[in-house]
Design a protein around this motif. Structure first.
Motif, PDB file in Angstrom:
ATOM      1  N   MET A   1       6.429   4.928  -1.973  1.00 10.00           N
ATOM      2  CA  MET A   1       6.429   6.210  -1.269  1.00 10.00           C
ATOM      3  C   MET A   1       7.622   7.103  -1.620  1.00 10.00           C
ATOM      4  SD  MET A   1       5.197   4.947   2.507  1.00 10.00           S
ATOM      5  CE  MET A   1       5.042   6.618   3.179  1.00 10.00           C
TER       6      MET A   1
ATOM      7  N   ILE B   1      -1.773   2.305   0.265  1.00 13.00           N
ATOM      8  CA  ILE B   1      -0.457   2.828  -0.144  1.00 13.00           C
ATOM      9  C   ILE B   1       0.412   1.701  -0.703  1.00 13.00           C
ATOM     10  CG2 ILE B   1       1.699   3.886   0.663  1.00 13.00           C
ATOM     11  CD1 ILE B   1      -0.022   5.277   2.874  1.00 13.00           C
TER      12      ILE B   1
ATOM     13  N   CYS C   1       6.369  -1.009  -0.227  1.00 11.37           N
ATOM     14  CA  CYS C   1       5.823   0.241   0.303  1.00 11.37           C
ATOM     15  C   CYS C   1       6.828   1.387   0.136  1.00 11.37           C
ATOM     16  CB  CYS C   1       5.467   0.071   1.778  1.00 11.37           C
ATOM     17  SG  CYS C   1       4.415   1.394   2.386  1.00 11.37           S
TER      18      CYS C   1
ATOM     19  N   LYS D   1       6.650  12.682  -0.600  1.00 10.24           N
ATOM     20  CA  LYS D   1       7.398  11.942  -1.618  1.00 10.24           C
ATOM     21  C   LYS D   1       8.716  12.633  -1.983  1.00 10.24           C
ATOM     22  CE  LYS D   1       6.250   8.880  -5.336  1.00 10.24           C
ATOM     23  NZ  LYS D   1       5.199   7.968  -5.688  1.00 10.24           N
TER      24      LYS D   1
END
Length: 352
Positions: free
Chosen positions: A59, A42, A55, A2
């Motif tokens: 992330m 996720i 997504c 991240k």
């Protein structure tokens, strides 16, 4: 992972945030060995499509919209999903050294109005040779020239001025304040609505010698359109334009913006001083029909009552607006500023 990932979201348009069949992505080894279950855990959406932007927002360490308004719109758009990162904003910009016409800036800086006006007419002639080449229409450099040029997409409303045909013909045939109008751009191959709009404009242009539609919007043509226009028309439905950088490069060439108050415009525009802006209405409580009507009528009022009389009757005032726009766009919307902000706000690890 991240702390090493940042994300720029480029559009508030649903169609611009792509979703594809999850199984298809998996079969094409899109997920680097992750199972479909792991990917869904996720991404977090509850259908069988993979939402790329969602997504990325899950992330990333931080994300950004591409204008201050787009940052606001993006936060409202994505905050309904849990677990997304912070969305800030970094306003797009353009490379001044590539786009700006140097002789025009020199004439402005030397306060040489004669040379400034001569240079602008010269740039108009260069554009009009392209118009003649593509369409056969012979445009006059002494006549006020409006350009609408960008990707053809529904929300950008290429044909908005034509929604009131009577008023449009009055504008095209006004003997006191003559105008020339150029459209340019391309629709996407499968966007049949945009293709229809493009074709409608082409058909209309065959009946009016002071109206032209050019095919394409590549760098060279784009530069000529900005240098050869007096007015850069931009009328997307607010707040669906993420940034709209074409108006920046127009201003770098003495072409004055007339725009709805969307994208980068709220950060730049001072109505009647460096540009002309349709004031924001209560768009949230308006139907699309009402919004289009409001924007259409206001655009015509500004054109008929402010812009055209100023251009023809008060050229010194018009030139002052051109100068203000050229001064205001040069630093604040030059790519040096943008690159610096991307480093400081997004990329520099010490900010995390």
């Amino acid at each position: 992972m991240k702390e090493k990932l940042v994300f720029t979201t480029h559009t508030p348009e649903e169609a611009g945030n792509e979703k594809h069949n999850l199984k298809l992505c998996y079969d094409m080894t899109y997920f680097s060995g992750y199972s479909m279950e792991e990917v869904k855990a996720i991404e977090g959406a509850d259908d069988d499509r993979f939402n790329h932007s969602l997504c990325a927002l899950k992330m990333a360490r931080i994300a950004n919209g591409v204008s201050q308004l787009h940052g606001v719109v993006s936060r409202a758009m994505w905050n309904k999903y849990p677990g997304i990162c912070e969305i800030t904003s970094i306003t797009n910009a353009q490379e001044f050294k590539y786009w700006a016409d140097k002789p025009l800036y020199n004439a402005k800086d030397e306060n040489d109005d004669t040379v400034f006006d001569y240079r602008k007419k010269h740039l108009k002639k260069k554009l009009f040779s392209i118009v003649a080449d593509q369409t056969g229409n012979l445009f006059n450099p002494n006549i006020f020239t409006i350009v609408w040029a960008r990707r053809f997409a529904g929300y950008k409303r290429a044909d908005l001025l034509l929604h009131d045909k009577e008023r449009f013909y009055r504008l095209l045939n006004n003997p006191k304040y003559p105008v020339q109008i150029i459209w340019a751009g391309k629709p996407y191959p499968m966007d049949y609505s945009a293709i229809s709009t493009f074709n409608t404009l082409v058909e209309e242009s065959k009946n009016n010698k002071n109206m032209a539609v050019l095919t394409g919007y590549e760098l060279s043509l784009s530069k000529s359109l900005k240098q050869g226009s007096d007015l850069w028309l931009n009328n997307p439905r607010v707040p669906r334009e993420a940034s709209g950088t074409s108006g920046m490069t127009a201003a770098m060439n003495g072409s004055v913006n007339l725009s709805t108050d969307d994208g980068w415009i709220p950060e730049f525009a001072r109505h009647g001083e460096n540009s002309f802006v349709v004031p924001k209405a209560d768009y949230l409580n308006m139907s699309i029909y009402e919004q289009d009507n409001y924007d259409l009528n206001t655009l015509y009022e500004i054109l008929e009552n402010e812009i055209l009389p100023m251009y023809y009757d008060h050229p010194d005032q018009w030139r002052k607006i051109q100068h203000n726009a050229m001064n205001d766009v040069k630093d604040q919307f030059n790519s040096d500023r943008m690159a610096d902000e991307y480093y400081r706000i997004l990329y520099n690890q010490t900010n995390s």
